[in-house]
Design an enzyme around this catalytic site. Structure first.
Site, short mmCIF file in Angstrom:
data_model
loop_
_atom_site.label_atom_id
_atom_site.label_comp_id
_atom_site.label_asym_id
_atom_site.label_seq_id
_atom_site.Cartn_x
_atom_site.Cartn_y
_atom_site.Cartn_z
N ARG A 1 79.85 62.26 38.71
CA ARG A 1 79.40 63.59 39.12
C ARG A 1 80.02 64.71 38.29
O ARG A 1 79.76 65.88 38.53
CB ARG A 1 79.66 63.80 40.62
CG ARG A 1 81.08 63.55 41.07
CD ARG A 1 81.16 63.46 42.60
NE ARG A 1 82.48 63.09 43.08
CZ ARG A 1 82.91 61.85 43.22
NH1 ARG A 1 82.14 60.84 42.89
NH2 ARG A 1 84.12 61.60 43.71
N LYS B 1 76.56 55.11 34.16
CA LYS B 1 77.94 54.86 33.76
C LYS B 1 78.25 53.37 33.79
O LYS B 1 78.81 52.81 32.86
CB LYS B 1 78.88 55.65 34.69
CG LYS B 1 80.34 55.49 34.37
CD LYS B 1 81.19 56.40 35.25
CE LYS B 1 82.66 56.04 35.07
NZ LYS B 1 83.55 56.86 35.90
O1 F6P Z 1 76.66 55.26 44.34
C1 F6P Z 1 77.24 56.46 43.96
C2 F6P Z 1 77.39 56.51 42.47
O2 F6P Z 1 78.35 55.62 42.06
C3 F6P Z 1 77.71 57.93 42.01
O3 F6P Z 1 79.05 58.23 42.12
C4 F6P Z 1 77.18 57.90 40.63
O4 F6P Z 1 77.02 59.18 40.09
C5 F6P Z 1 75.88 57.17 40.83
O5 F6P Z 1 76.18 56.20 41.82
C6 F6P Z 1 75.29 56.53 39.62
O6 F6P Z 1 76.16 55.62 39.04
P1 F6P Z 1 75.89 55.06 37.58
O7 F6P Z 1 75.96 56.22 36.64
O8 F6P Z 1 76.97 54.05 37.33
O9 F6P Z 1 74.53 54.44 37.57
#
Ligand code: F6P
Length: 530
Positions: A255, A196
């Protein structure tokens, strides 16, 4: 909130035998709930009429219904991050507009879904190829919400999997990417970088390793990469062409993101039609959650059972026990969904939570767990509410005998947990030794469980089940008065790890660290320096 009343009811319930509650011959009907073709039985708990009435009243008094509408209609309910929570829009395919700050997000959702369909279709049909021809393997690199959802769902929907093989790399441990890529051929592999933020250290470190691996075999490595991110400009900077970048808004929490581009690997595996059925199941659960009265509302009821066991009775953990091997990753998926959402000690108003936060969630598929940790669940001194899941029918028609055994085991476990076995029924008459032996063989029983039954693990059923749990987490969060959509508790460890990394090398002094950390670092440095 009537927490004291709930605790008083829980104290009274200690003397209650669940089995005796079935003197009410209507109990199973009254303490079960249906949503579409799902059945949730919660009659094997100590919840009686009074308790259920109080729990439903608590839900009503918490303002849950207004909060639910606020979520579905795009209000910024994630107050600490000032964000809306609109993952439900990703599956609102038969619904109306969803307004966020005066603009309908649905045209964007549909356009992204169409983009995914085209790309997934091209990969599956061999129109999108690697340097070596048709794509044989897809590697999703992501962590947390950018990994657990598609990894869980690809495994769950194996009977529909007719696309390229899918692999999931999440851990920064080099073993993960090494072992995954070492069996693959760069020329026919597609790498999907799912993040994300596109800043997560684990994912970016693995993505760089994958790019180097790809470059060794493929002239233009970026051509066999796709990206999923809410930060498209960072994906572009990584060298991924805009046509293969799939974006989503900050109003989809990590999530809660499997329903959109994060589900791309799933769509490539099972095809757009089955992915659509997965969304359809979730959409049906959304409609049920939005419209069913609280006492007949499956996510609400599942949440109230959770509140009763955790904040009422004080049971700190709950076991999720899918009697469905293909749901092997469901407990891990739910660990993030539930514990990252409701593992908080501060209420929305900034005050301390007056009751314990959400429970520890853990589990394994049955029947494997029966031969491992069920001993403690049956005879240990702590009570662990168990949440069983089982399909009425398996996919393997030729192995129906297996499925009958599977269902029988699931139902037998909840029965055994409730009924227990009296020492005097041990069949050992007379003598102190025999009496002692009988005590070892006795089962106290009176241990609570719920059972969720679904007809078969189809894409539609999986969508229903995952949306059920999402809304359950929402309801528990609403009753606890917390924000289920932020995750500040993950930040400190990340920051300390950034500072720690240079100290792992042997030539960096660690004198400023606490004694334990220094001891560990110096030992690691010494080992590495050898
Ligand atoms: O560190 C926790 C977190 O932010 C989760 O909430 C999220 O799903 C994961 O890391 C991965 O984040 P990203 O999709 O931004 O790499």
């Amino acid at each position: 909130m009537e927490w004291d009343r709930l605790r008083r009811l829980a104290t009274l319930a200690k003397d209650r035998r669940i089995a005796n509650l079935f003197r009410d011959t209507e109990r199973a009907r009254k303490f079960s709930v249906r949503a579409g073709d799902l059945l949730l039985d919660f009659s094997k708990t100590s919840i009686d009429d009074t308790t259920f009435g109080v729990l439903v009243d608590m839900a009503a008094a918490s303002g849950l219904e207004a909060q639910r509408e606020a979520m579905f209609s795009g209000a910024r309910i994630n107050q600490t991050e000032n964000r809306a929570v609109l993952h439900t829009a990703l599956r609102n395919l038969n619904g109306g507009p969803v307004m966020l700050d005066g603009r309908d997000v649905m045209p964007g959702v549909r356009a992204t879904l169409e983009h995914m369909r085209r790309f997934a279709g091209d990969v599956r049909a061999g129109r999108f190829t690697g340097q070596g021809g048709r794509i044989t393997d897809v590697v999703n690199i992501g962590i947390g919400g950018s990994d657990l959802g598609p990894a869980m769902a690809v495994r769950a929907l194996a009977p529909c999997h007719d696309g390229p093989r899918c692999h999931f790399v999440s851990n920064v441990d080099g073993a993960d990417i090494h072992d995954t890529l070492s069996g693959l051929v760069p020329e026919t592999t597609l790498i999907i970088v799912a993040s994300k933020t596109f800043t997560t250290v684990e994912t970016m470190t693995n993505a760089e390793a994958a790019r180097a691996w790809m470059a060794a075999g493929v002239g233009e490595p970026g051509a066999q990469f796709a990206a999923i991110s809410a930060a498209g400009e960072r994906a572009a900077a990584f060298g991924i062409a805009p046509g293969r970048v799939f974006g989503f808004g900050d109003w989809v929490g990590g999530r809660y993101s499997v329903w959109g581009p994060v589900g791309l690997s799933l769509m490539i595996a099972v095809g757009a039609e089955d992915f659509g059925a997965f969304l359809g199941g979730a959409e049906a659960m959304d409609r049920h959650f939005r419209t069913a009265p609280l006492a007949e509302n499956m996510p609400v009821v599942l949440a109230l059972v959770g509140i009763w066991h955790n904040q009422g009775c004080g049971y700190a953990t709950r076991a999720v026990l899918p009697y469905d091997q293909r749901l092997a990753r469901l407990p891990a998926y739910l660990q993030q969904l539930e514990m990252e959402s409701n593992g908080k000690g501060v209420a929305m108003d900034g005050g301390p939570l007056p009751v314990p936060s959400g429970p520890v969630v853990w589990g394994e598929p049955g029947t494997n767990g029966q031969h491992a940790f069920y001993q403690l669940i049956h005879q240990g001194t702590r009570i662990i509410p168990c949440e069983f899941l089982v399909a009425a029918e398996g996919h393997e028609a030729a192995l129906d005998h297996h499925h009958r055994l599977l269902v029988a085991n699931c139902l037998a476990q909840s029965e055994a947990l409730m009924l227990g076995r009296d020492p005097s029924a041990g069949g050992m008459a007379g003598g102190e030794a025999a009496g002692r032996q009988a005590r070892h063989r006795a089962f106290p029983g009176n241990r609570p469980s719920t059972t969720l039954v679904y007809p078969k693990l189809t894409p539609y059923a999986l969508g229903q089940i995952i949306a059920l749990y999402e809304h359950r987490v929402f309801v528990e969060g609403a009753l606890l008065g917390i924000n289920s959509f932020d995750q500040w508790g993950v930040e400190l460890g990340k920051a300390l790890a950034r500072d720690m990394e240079p100290l792992v090398s042997a030539d960096h002094p660690a004198g400023h660290k606490d004694g334990s950390t220094r001891l560990l670092l110096e030992f690691v440095q010494a080992c590495r320096g050898r």
